[in-house]
Write an enzyme that holds these catalytic residues in place. Sequence first.
Site, mmCIF file in Angstrom:
data_model
loop_
_atom_site.group_PDB
_atom_site.id
_atom_site.type_symbol
_atom_site.label_atom_id
_atom_site.label_comp_id
_atom_site.label_asym_id
_atom_site.label_seq_id
_atom_site.Cartn_x
_atom_site.Cartn_y
_atom_site.Cartn_z
ATOM 1 C CB SER A 241 -0.978 0.008 1.176
ATOM 2 O OG SER A 241 -0.316 -0.256 2.394
ATOM 3 C CG HIS A 271 -0.863 -5.274 1.944
ATOM 4 N ND1 HIS A 271 -0.236 -5.150 3.147
ATOM 5 C CD2 HIS A 271 -0.841 -4.007 1.399
ATOM 6 C CE1 HIS A 271 0.153 -3.891 3.329
ATOM 7 N NE2 HIS A 271 -0.216 -3.177 2.281
ATOM 8 C CG HIS A 317 5.683 -9.096 7.918
ATOM 9 N ND1 HIS A 317 6.658 -8.253 7.454
ATOM 10 C CD2 HIS A 317 4.542 -8.362 8.000
ATOM 11 C CE1 HIS A 317 6.121 -7.051 7.266
ATOM 12 N NE2 HIS A 317 4.845 -7.084 7.592
ATOM 13 N NE ARG A 326 2.058 -4.054 12.324
ATOM 14 C CZ ARG A 326 1.922 -4.159 11.006
ATOM 15 N NH1 ARG A 326 1.438 -3.139 10.312
ATOM 16 N NH2 ARG A 326 2.245 -5.273 10.370
ATOM 17 C CG ASP A 372 -3.527 -8.179 8.591
ATOM 18 O OD1 ASP A 372 -4.076 -7.113 8.899
ATOM 19 O OD2 ASP A 372 -2.689 -8.274 7.679
HETATM 20 N N1 CMX Z 1 1.005 -19.872 5.456
HETATM 21 C C1 CMX Z 1 1.472 -20.751 4.534
HETATM 22 N N2 CMX Z 1 2.539 -20.530 3.778
HETATM 23 C C2 CMX Z 1 3.188 -19.373 3.976
HETATM 24 C C3 CMX Z 1 2.794 -18.438 4.932
HETATM 25 C C4 CMX Z 1 1.629 -18.715 5.687
HETATM 26 N N3 CMX Z 1 1.137 -17.839 6.571
HETATM 27 N N4 CMX Z 1 3.644 -17.402 4.893
HETATM 28 C C5 CMX Z 1 4.548 -17.665 3.920
HETATM 29 N N5 CMX Z 1 4.262 -18.865 3.364
HETATM 30 C C6 CMX Z 1 4.922 -19.504 2.216
HETATM 31 C C7 CMX Z 1 4.846 -18.584 1.028
HETATM 32 O O1 CMX Z 1 3.595 -18.660 0.368
HETATM 33 C C8 CMX Z 1 6.002 -19.053 0.187
HETATM 34 O O2 CMX Z 1 5.598 -20.214 -0.487
HETATM 35 P P1 CMX Z 1 6.103 -20.511 -1.984
HETATM 36 O O3 CMX Z 1 7.574 -20.718 -1.858
HETATM 37 O O4 CMX Z 1 5.343 -21.732 -2.371
HETATM 38 O O5 CMX Z 1 5.750 -19.321 -2.812
HETATM 39 C C9 CMX Z 1 7.025 -19.432 1.243
HETATM 40 O O6 CMX Z 1 6.302 -19.643 2.471
HETATM 41 C C10 CMX Z 1 8.077 -18.375 1.485
HETATM 42 O O7 CMX Z 1 7.420 -17.154 1.770
HETATM 43 P P2 CMX Z 1 8.089 -16.051 2.722
HETATM 44 O O8 CMX Z 1 9.372 -15.618 2.065
HETATM 45 O O9 CMX Z 1 8.146 -16.526 4.103
HETATM 46 O O10 CMX Z 1 6.994 -14.908 2.697
HETATM 47 P P3 CMX Z 1 6.838 -13.708 1.646
HETATM 48 O O11 CMX Z 1 7.751 -12.612 2.060
HETATM 49 O O12 CMX Z 1 6.936 -14.191 0.245
HETATM 50 O O13 CMX Z 1 5.315 -13.299 1.892
HETATM 51 C C11 CMX Z 1 3.423 -12.863 3.263
HETATM 52 C C12 CMX Z 1 4.917 -12.640 3.066
HETATM 53 C C13 CMX Z 1 2.924 -11.986 4.377
HETATM 54 C C14 CMX Z 1 2.690 -12.469 1.966
HETATM 55 C C15 CMX Z 1 3.189 -14.371 3.587
HETATM 56 O O14 CMX Z 1 3.807 -14.683 4.816
HETATM 57 C C16 CMX Z 1 1.730 -14.744 3.633
HETATM 58 O O15 CMX Z 1 1.150 -15.059 2.593
HETATM 59 N N6 CMX Z 1 1.084 -14.700 4.869
HETATM 60 C C17 CMX Z 1 -0.320 -14.956 5.001
HETATM 61 C C18 CMX Z 1 -1.105 -13.709 4.550
HETATM 62 C C19 CMX Z 1 -0.942 -12.580 5.539
HETATM 63 O O16 CMX Z 1 -1.076 -12.735 6.731
HETATM 64 N N7 CMX Z 1 -0.713 -11.367 5.002
HETATM 65 C C20 CMX Z 1 -0.679 -10.145 5.821
HETATM 66 C C21 CMX Z 1 0.725 -9.568 6.056
HETATM 67 C C22 CMX Z 1 0.658 -8.300 6.854
HETATM 68 C C23 CMX Z 1 0.004 -7.187 6.077
HETATM 69 O O17 CMX Z 1 0.561 -6.777 5.046
HETATM 70 O O18 CMX Z 1 -1.103 -6.751 6.441
#
Ligand code: CMX
Length: 434
Positions: A241, A271, A317, A326, A372
């Site tokens: 964002s 996000h 994250h 938070r 979240d």
């Molecule tokens: N559940 C399952 N798998 C997860 C995960 C979770 N909560 N968090 C990360 N992973 C997976 C990723 O999908 C990725 O898989 P692939 O290799 O198959 O693509 C792998 O672990 C590595 O990811 P990462 O480097 O740890 O995480 P990223 O930096 O790529 O992504 C985030 C970060 C937040 C998008 C991810 O942790 C996620 O999808 N979390 C769940 C959604 C979420 O809570 N989002 C809110 C974040 C806070 C905000 O912005 O508001």
Amino acid sequence: MGLIVDKMESIIPQWRGRVKKLIKEHGDTVLSEVTIAQIYGGMRGVKGLVCDTSYLDPYEGIRFRGYTIPETLKMLPKENEKAYPYPVGHWYLLLTGEVPTQEIVDDLQNEFHSRQVVPKYIWDVIDSVPIDTHPMTQFSTAVLALQRESLFAKEYEKGIKKTEYWRPFLEDAMNLLAKLPVMAAYIYRRIYKSYTPIEPSSTLDWGANFAHMMGYESVEYKNLMRLYLILHSDHESGNVSAHANHLVSSALSDLYYSISAALDGLAGPLHGLANQECLKWVLGLMEKFNGVPTEEQIEKFAWETLNSGQVIPGYGHAVLRKTDPRYTAQREFALKYLPDDPVFQTVSNVYKVVPDVLKKHGKAKNPWPNVDAHSGALQYHYGIVETGFYTVLFGVARALGVAAEVIWDRALGFSIERPKSVTTKQIEEFVAKK
Ligand code: CMX
């Protein structure tokens, strides 16, 4: 205009001097390099942005202008000792780096009150969208439609000097921020409360007024709203964002365009929409096991989610490598005001189980909860059970941070953003030569 303009006028020249000196004396110094994995992997860890309003340390979490969340909550002005701080005071901190006095907060709050009237055409725009359109779409559309009011756009047409851009940006920010809760609450009452909007108050502070317009009058909820707005405001400038806002604004698109873009990014499930997804996940878990689930039941449910190829919302994250402070701040609120709430107890039990499941799963770099994972449980407790609205709450809060960021982008004369692309073939040729 108010005290905030005088303050900005007095500090901008020093900041300009600091930046000019850095570029002149150290412009060629290498701060960060980029690997091929980073290019394909969302530029994680590449230092390519400047943000002075807040800084996110992977292990410590967010600091607003150098202050941790507990420090921020302690030092900002508030109604009384038990209350949470006024979000407009927090905005002053983000903008100027200084803790405002009560007099400054009152002055800023008056500015917001005098600007909170939303033009009628915005209600027509919102009402013209089908009622089942996602609340975030309705919200972003309303912000974009309000662009007609931009002072910066008008001043630019008249030929305003680059060094003066920040002034109409600050004006636009106050005009828009003052109206955001009014528009958001209207959308809430339109969709979920049979079109019964509640007029804004001209005495309540920005946070309490938002709660009031949504129809929630308890002191506890007004305090939760203040806390929520502060916690979700700013998370440096690389998150989707904030970065969308910074990018769009770098083309000198005004603040209405850039905040609408920020909201569009926030609306994604990885996000801001994760707050909606997370509470839905928690409620699904409770429904499946008829109440607060045991740790074994949570573990089973978490594995089912992962094995079906989905993420566990609220966990992981891109930068953080520990429990999000938070999350902790919201947990402390829950422990104080709603320790026996079953949804909170479930969220609490999930915290005991999911990090270990994610560690065993072995993919997520950060197995800990983010902001979240907790916010929905608090809203739910006070009666805001409409999960579809949760990201709009986040959007109102995030606007505080990103508005402060772009005012500074313009004050410091940041260039149009335009990183360089390469082709996959070029990368292949480059590594072959090595
Ligand atoms: N559940 C399952 N798998 C997860 C995960 C979770 N909560 N968090 C990360 N992973 C997976 C990723 O999908 C990725 O898989 P692939 O290799 O198959 O693509 C792998 O672990 C590595 O990811 P990462 O480097 O740890 O995480 P990223 O930096 O790529 O992504 C985030 C970060 C937040 C998008 C991810 O942790 C996620 O999808 N979390 C769940 C959604 C979420 O809570 N989002 C809110 C974040 C806070 C905000 O912005 O508001």
